[in-house]
Each structure stands twice: as C-alpha cells, then as structure tokens.
Design an enzyme around this catalytic site. Structure first.
Site, PDB file in Angstrom:
ATOM      1  N   ASP A 412       0.954  -1.100   0.050  1.00 42.30           N
ATOM      2  CA  ASP A 412       0.116   0.004   0.099  1.00 42.30           C
ATOM      3  C   ASP A 412       0.851   1.318  -0.022  1.00 42.30           C
ATOM      4  OD1 ASP A 412      -1.580   2.177   0.519  1.00 42.30           O
ATOM      5  OD2 ASP A 412      -2.708   1.060   2.021  1.00 42.30           O
ATOM      6  N   HIS A 413       0.855   2.003  -1.204  1.00 43.43           N
ATOM      7  CA  HIS A 413       1.934   3.063  -1.271  1.00 43.43           C
ATOM      8  C   HIS A 413       1.450   4.458  -0.513  1.00 43.43           C
ATOM      9  CE1 HIS A 413       5.533   4.251  -2.883  1.00 43.43           C
ATOM     10  NE2 HIS A 413       5.215   4.274  -4.235  1.00 43.43           N
ATOM     11  N   ARG A 414       0.340   4.067   0.274  1.00 39.83           N
ATOM     12  CA  ARG A 414       0.015   5.327   1.093  1.00 39.83           C
ATOM     13  C   ARG A 414       0.688   5.005   2.505  1.00 39.83           C
ATOM     14  NH1 ARG A 414      -6.374   4.257   1.473  1.00 39.83           N
ATOM     15  NH2 ARG A 414      -5.317   2.132   1.874  1.00 39.83           N
TER      16      ARG A 414
END
Length: 440
Positions: A412-414
């Site tokens: 999850d790049h967040r």
C-alpha cells in the site's frame, strides 16, 4: 417458561447470516453444549451450540434462509414439563419462518412485508383474535400476508397468492405453501405478472447479450465479502509491486535436515512453513512494512501476525499465525496444519481468521511461476510466492542451475514507501537464501 432461541452474533462484525442447516427438529431434546445448527457468516460456516437444556418446540426459520438478522428468533425451546404446542405458540409475534436480506420497508411499502401492522395487537403487542377471511393469506382489506420469499417464488411461478391458503402464523403464506403450486393457479393475475415472471435477462457483452449456455449460481456470503473487499482494495489502495528471485537450495536442504530430526515428534515442515517464518522475520528487520494505513493515522504493529491464504470450499479465507516472528518452525507447522484443516471444513472461529498484519499467498503448488496479489485491507502488504523451479542462475560468478522462486510483494503506497518495500524484499530474499536465520 419457553425460551426463544435467537440468531447469534458469531463474530464482532456479524449483522446477519445464513441458517445453513438445522441439526435438530421439533421434539428433540437438547442440553447445553449440543450443536443445534450450522450458521454461515461472512467468513465461514460455524456451529451454533445450545446454551440451555430443554426440548425444541418449534423451528421459526427454515434451513437455507439467507439474511437472517442477528437477534431474530429462529426457534423456541420448551423447558421440562412444558407443553410443546403452547411453547411453540409463545413465539414473538414478529417471528418469521423465512428471512430475506431486503431493505426495510417505508410506511407505504409496509403492506408488502410479512409483518402484521401494530393495530393487529393490543397495547402490549400481543396478538388479538381475528375474523377468518375466505382465504387465510388475505386480510379483510384484501391485503395478502406473505413472506418475501413466498412472494418471490409465486412471482417466478406466475401463481396468484390471493387464491393460496397460508399455513404460517395468522394465515401468513410461507415458502411451503407456494413451492408445489403450478403456474396458472389464477390466470388473471398470472397474466398480469407475466413480465415479472419471465426469465432474467442474459448477461450483456460488448457485442450484445451473452448467447453461450450458462448456469447461474447464487453467491454465498463468503464470496460476496471477497468480491466487496477486493473491489474496495483495488479501487482505494494504490498498489506498488516489487519482485525478487529467491534461490531456494539452502532452504530446501535445511528443511530436509529439520524434518529428519523432527520425524520422531510427528512434525513435518512444509516449504510454506519456512516462508511464513521468513515473512515474519523480514517484518522484524523492516518494521516500516508492518503497518496499516488508517486515514490520518498510521498503525505500527509490534507483533507479526501472518494471514495465510487457504482455498476453502466456500471461498478464499486467511487463517492467522499470530506472533509468527517469535514462534519456532515446529509450532508454526503444527498450527498451520490445524488451521488449514479447520478452514477446509468451514470450522474456523472468528479469532482464527480476523486480524493479521501482513499476508502470504502461495500458488507454487499449482505450478504458477509469478503473480501479483491484491492487498487484504486494512493490511498494507501481501507477499505472493510462486513455484520453485530449476532455472539458469549465476552462482559465485559462474552460470549454473539452481532452484529459484519468484516472490512479489504488493504494498500500500500510502503507508509504505518504495524504498522500504525494497528493503523488505531484500530481507526476505536473504532469509530464504541463508535460512539459518529462521531457526535462531
């Protein structure tokens, strides 16, 4: 005094379920701890145990009923010495024999529900005697009292409910009253409802309707949840994928040695057991990947709870090896075998599949070489591993042949930066290629 048996909440998030199977029938005696029914939640099929002892006086919700709300009375239990007929008649007035997952009716729609209006009872809500109409399922105002499921079956068959005698409480028409009827029971109404009773439209394609033969299968609760959660994951989570090739020869040699020493204890390690441990240890080395994105907060976990994807009859489920980083390989292997067996038998308890800080999905046993897995929210990563296979590989500067496995991390790049994800994949690779770090 008779005791109502209500639909239980078998998990913290359960709001409704499917009463998959009754294991008792009216007249059966039960004691505390006896299994009375199997209930399908949004994750698994679970057994429902009796809390009190007594005799089953009546079954209010038929097996196979979907969308049964938590708290709905599903049966009545008579105490010792009580009359079964009287106990059955003591069921609450709003108990339905069939449950449907439908939105609540607005006041204008209330006549279409199978609930008798408030004026049918006295101030205490108890039922009052009513004049018997010509047809038991029709009130004096020609309003048909029928369960949603009975209405649906009648509509599909083209049956006029006005001519059907109901066998449910207060003359309500239920499923059993319409199942055996043939279309045309009342031609005038059947013709009027002909458009609604026609076959459902075929699935549309870019070129028009799908003309290939097909069989429609209704989704079970687990499959519905899988569809909803994975759609949510792909729509809301920005995935980043990182892949490494892992040389497995040293890990396979260690597994062989460990299995030889553990044989007397009845433990046999699988490659997956070692990969679970390697994933957990990699999270210990790179804690920035053992996190969860929570809106304006980031949860940093201090324990490695590894969810392991298992193919169960009802759909994919992920039992959890909790605190896997601190457990030995033998313990991980034993727990995983027990959880996998429960998963395939639909016997997992909520605490055995809810939670997890990261996931592992292994399709290597099917010969899959490499794949990208979808993150299971609210987790922030999942590791997908393929088959170990003989490939050309550079060993000590020279080209040779090695057993190599491709592993892909979905992040999850967040919550996880690409550099942290890369450090995690490097740590996982090193642990697999130098596996003594898994046993110390």
């Amino acid at each position: 005094m008779p005791t109502p048996i209500k639909m239980p909440a078998l998990s913290p998030t359960m709001e409704e379920g499917t009463l998959a199977k009754w294991l008792v029938k009216p007249g059966d005696k039960v004691e505390a701890g006896d299994i009375m029914a199997e209930i399908e939640t949004d994750k698994a099929t679970m057994e429902f145990e009796a809390v009190d002892e007594g005799t089953i006086a009546s079954i209010a919700v038929e097996e196979g009923s979907e969308g049964v709300k938590v708290g709905t009375v599903i049966a009545m239990l008579a105490e010792e010495g009580e009359d079964l007929d009287e106990a059955a008649a003591a069921a609450p007035a709003d108990t339905t024999s069939e449950a449907e997952s439908e939105p609540e009716a607005t006041p204008a729609q209330s006549e279409e529900k199978d609930v008798v209006p408030a004026q049918a009872g006295n101030a205490n809500g108890s039922a009052q005697p009513k004049a018997t109409p010509a047809s038991a399922g029709v009130t004096g105002k020609d309003r048909i009292i029928a369960s949603p499921l009975a209405r649906r079956i009648a509509e599909q068959k083209g049956v006029d409910l006005a001519g059907v005698t109901g066998s449910g409480p207060r003359g309500r028409i239920i499923k059993a009253d319409v199942e055996g009827l043939e279309a045309g029971a009342a031609p005038a109404k059947a013709e009027a409802s002909a458009p609604a009773a026609s076959a459902p439209p075929k699935p549309a394609t870019l070129g028009g309707e799908l003309d290939a033969p097909y069989e429609a299968t209704k989704l079970n609760n687990v499959r519905k949840v899988i569809a909803r959660r994975l759609t949510e994951a792909k729509q809301t989570i920005p995935h980043i994928y990182l892949t490494v090739d892992v040389r497995l020869d040293a890990l396979l040699d260690l597994r062989k040695q460990l299995n030889a020493s553990l044989e007397a204890d009845g433990v046999k390690l699988s490659v997956n057991d070692l990969l679970i441990k390697a994933l957990a240890r990699a999270l210990q080395r790179v804690p920035a990947c053992n996190v969860s994105f929570q809106g304006d907060e980031l949860y940093q976990y201090s324990r490695e709870d590894i969810s392991v994807a298992v193919a169960a009859p009802s759909g994919l489920i992920t039992p959890i090896i909790r605190d896997a980083g601190r457990k030995g390989l033998a313990q991980i292997s034993t727990e995983m075998k027990e959880l996998a067996t429960k998963a395939k038998d639909n016997k997992l308890q909520p605490q055995e599949y809810q939670g997890g800080t990261a996931s592992l999905s292994n399709l290597g046993m099917f010969g899959t070489k490499q794949f990208d897995a979808v993150i299971n929210p609210p987790q922030a990563m999942i590791l997908a591993v393929g088959a170990g296979e003989q490939r050309p590989h550079v060993i000590d500067g020279a080209l040779g042949v090695a057993t190599v496995m491709s592993a892909t991390g979905s992040f999850d790049h967040r919550a996880i930066d690409g550099a942290d994800g890369a450090r995690f994949m490097e740590a996982f690779q090193q642990l697999c290629e130098n596996p003594m770090g898994l046993v110390v």
